[in-house]
Write an enzyme that holds these catalytic residues in place. Structure first.
Site, PDB file in Angstrom:
ATOM      1  N   THR A  32       0.840  -1.205   0.000  1.00 21.61           N
ATOM      2  CA  THR A  32       0.000   0.000   0.000  1.00 21.61           C
ATOM      3  C   THR A  32       0.872   1.252   0.000  1.00 21.61           C
ATOM      4  O   THR A  32       0.567   2.240  -0.680  1.00 21.61           O
ATOM      5  CB  THR A  32      -0.956   0.005   1.209  1.00 21.61           C
ATOM      6  OG1 THR A  32      -1.597  -1.272   1.308  1.00 21.61           O
ATOM      7  CG2 THR A  32      -2.033   1.066   1.047  1.00 21.61           C
ATOM      8  N   ASP A  82       1.728   5.169   5.937  1.00 23.64           N
ATOM      9  CA  ASP A  82       2.147   3.766   5.884  1.00 23.64           C
ATOM     10  C   ASP A  82       0.923   2.865   6.026  1.00 23.64           C
ATOM     11  O   ASP A  82      -0.136   3.307   6.484  1.00 23.64           O
ATOM     12  CB  ASP A  82       3.146   3.483   7.018  1.00 23.64           C
ATOM     13  CG  ASP A  82       3.997   2.231   6.783  1.00 23.64           C
ATOM     14  OD1 ASP A  82       3.818   1.578   5.732  1.00 23.64           O
ATOM     15  OD2 ASP A  82       4.836   1.925   7.645  1.00 23.64           O
ATOM     16  N   GLY A  83       1.081   1.628   5.653  1.00 23.94           N
ATOM     17  CA  GLY A  83       0.016   0.639   5.795  1.00 23.94           C
ATOM     18  C   GLY A  83       0.108  -0.089   7.127  1.00 23.94           C
ATOM     19  O   GLY A  83       0.865   0.292   8.017  1.00 23.94           O
ATOM     20  N   ALA A  84      -0.689  -1.143   7.277  1.00 22.27           N
ATOM     21  CA  ALA A  84      -0.651  -1.991   8.469  1.00 22.27           C
ATOM     22  C   ALA A  84      -1.030  -3.398   8.064  1.00 22.27           C
ATOM     23  O   ALA A  84      -1.714  -3.612   7.058  1.00 22.27           O
ATOM     24  CB  ALA A  84      -1.610  -1.468   9.537  1.00 22.27           C
ATOM     25  N   LYS A  95       2.363  -4.237  12.634  1.00 22.63           N
ATOM     26  CA  LYS A  95       3.100  -3.938  11.413  1.00 22.63           C
ATOM     27  C   LYS A  95       4.379  -4.773  11.396  1.00 22.63           C
ATOM     28  O   LYS A  95       4.768  -5.323  12.405  1.00 22.63           O
ATOM     29  CB  LYS A  95       3.450  -2.442  11.358  1.00 22.63           C
ATOM     30  CG  LYS A  95       2.221  -1.545  11.170  1.00 22.63           C
ATOM     31  CD  LYS A  95       2.536  -0.059  11.228  1.00 22.63           C
ATOM     32  CE  LYS A  95       3.635   0.385  10.307  1.00 22.63           C
ATOM     33  NZ  LYS A  95       3.453  -0.050   8.905  1.00 22.63           N
ATOM     34  N   GLU A 104      10.177   1.841  10.534  1.00 18.63           N
ATOM     35  CA  GLU A 104       8.823   2.394  10.464  1.00 18.63           C
ATOM     36  C   GLU A 104       8.455   3.065  11.785  1.00 18.63           C
ATOM     37  O   GLU A 104       7.899   4.166  11.815  1.00 18.63           O
ATOM     38  CB  GLU A 104       7.813   1.285  10.139  1.00 18.63           C
ATOM     39  CG  GLU A 104       7.893   0.796   8.704  1.00 18.63           C
ATOM     40  CD  GLU A 104       7.064  -0.438   8.427  1.00 18.63           C
ATOM     41  OE1 GLU A 104       6.891  -0.776   7.248  1.00 18.63           O
ATOM     42  OE2 GLU A 104       6.583  -1.079   9.387  1.00 18.63           O
ATOM     43  N   LYS A 122      -7.928  -5.442   6.516  1.00 21.53           N
ATOM     44  CA  LYS A 122      -6.961  -5.297   7.616  1.00 21.53           C
ATOM     45  C   LYS A 122      -7.615  -4.867   8.933  1.00 21.53           C
ATOM     46  O   LYS A 122      -6.962  -4.883   9.977  1.00 21.53           O
ATOM     47  CB  LYS A 122      -5.879  -4.262   7.224  1.00 21.53           C
ATOM     48  CG  LYS A 122      -5.158  -4.583   5.915  1.00 21.53           C
ATOM     49  CD  LYS A 122      -4.329  -5.841   6.016  1.00 21.53           C
ATOM     50  CE  LYS A 122      -3.806  -6.324   4.683  1.00 21.53           C
ATOM     51  NZ  LYS A 122      -2.946  -5.404   3.991  1.00 21.53           N
TER      52      LYS A 122
END
Length: 220
Positions: A32, A82-84, A95, A104, A122
């Site tokens: 992502t 950022d994504g997870a 993460k 991160e 998610k």
């Protein structure tokens, strides 16, 4: 029918709205985050530079002609995107599926606002279905594994993987993480743990969740 990539692309586009003009942008790691980097490239003339949480993200940013600064040279960052791997409605996250959890966490901590971008799969009620990564100094591997077993987890070495910091990762299965803030602190107290993949004490500030009917915004 929307694919997972369509949802990731939609939240990446939505995250661009949170990027201040003439700013240094913190950028995460993973699929992502990659979509976000590609969107960021479209407005690269409006930003000063980026700080990357991994070598892979730095290369992708540079490939788009975006300057990448070290965190030490960047100072405070207004926004980190950022994504997870998992996230709750309280915006606590797991993460580190890509192995960049320590960097991160450092870049996120240095940023004024953390925008998490995820597809709807998610979002969970309780963290722990996704194995919890722990970055470990190699000589502490067996000790940390034994301590994690005492906490009810089943640690497994991520075979053939070394972090950008030169360490190893234990992925911990079978945890039901009812109190993520407490567990994050307890794991980080173990000698030899660099950090773990729980982002709970400092979770996301905003979640942009990709749904089939559009992007849903959630705040902590």
């Amino acid at each position: 029918m929307f694919s997972q990539d369509d949802l990731k692309r939609a939240v990446a586009k939505a995250a661009i709205e949170y990027v201040p003009v003439d700013s240094i942008v913190g950028v995460g790691t993973g699929s992502t985050a990659n979509f976000f980097i590609d969107e960021l490239a479209k407005i690269k003339h409006k930003i000063r530079a980026a700080v990357a949480s991994s070598e892979a993200s730095a290369k992708r940013l540079q490939g788009h002609g975006i300057e990448v600064l070290s965190l030490n040279d960047a100072g405070d960052i207004p926004v980190y995107v950022d994504g997870a791997d998992e996230i709750t409605r309280h915006l606590h996250m797991v993460k580190g599926g890509g192995g960049a959890l320590t960097r991160e966490k450092i870049v996120a901590a240095s940023s004024k606002k953390f925008i998490c971008v995820c597809d709807a799969s998610k979002l969970v009620d309780v963290l722990g279905n996704f194995p919890l990564p722990i970055e470990v100094i190699p000589m502490a591997r067996s000790y940390i594994a034994r301590e994690v077993v005492k906490l009810g987890g089943r640690p497994k070495l991520r075979e053939g993987f070394t972090t950008d910091n030169g360490n190893i990762i234990l992925d911990v299965h079978d945890l039901q993480i009812m109190n993520p803030v407490e567990l994050e602190a307890a794991l980080n107290q173990l000698a030899g743990v660099v950090t773990n993949g729980l982002f709970a004490r400092h979770g996301a500030d905003v979640l942009l969740l990709g749904m089939p009917d559009g992007v849903k915004t959630m705040t902590a």
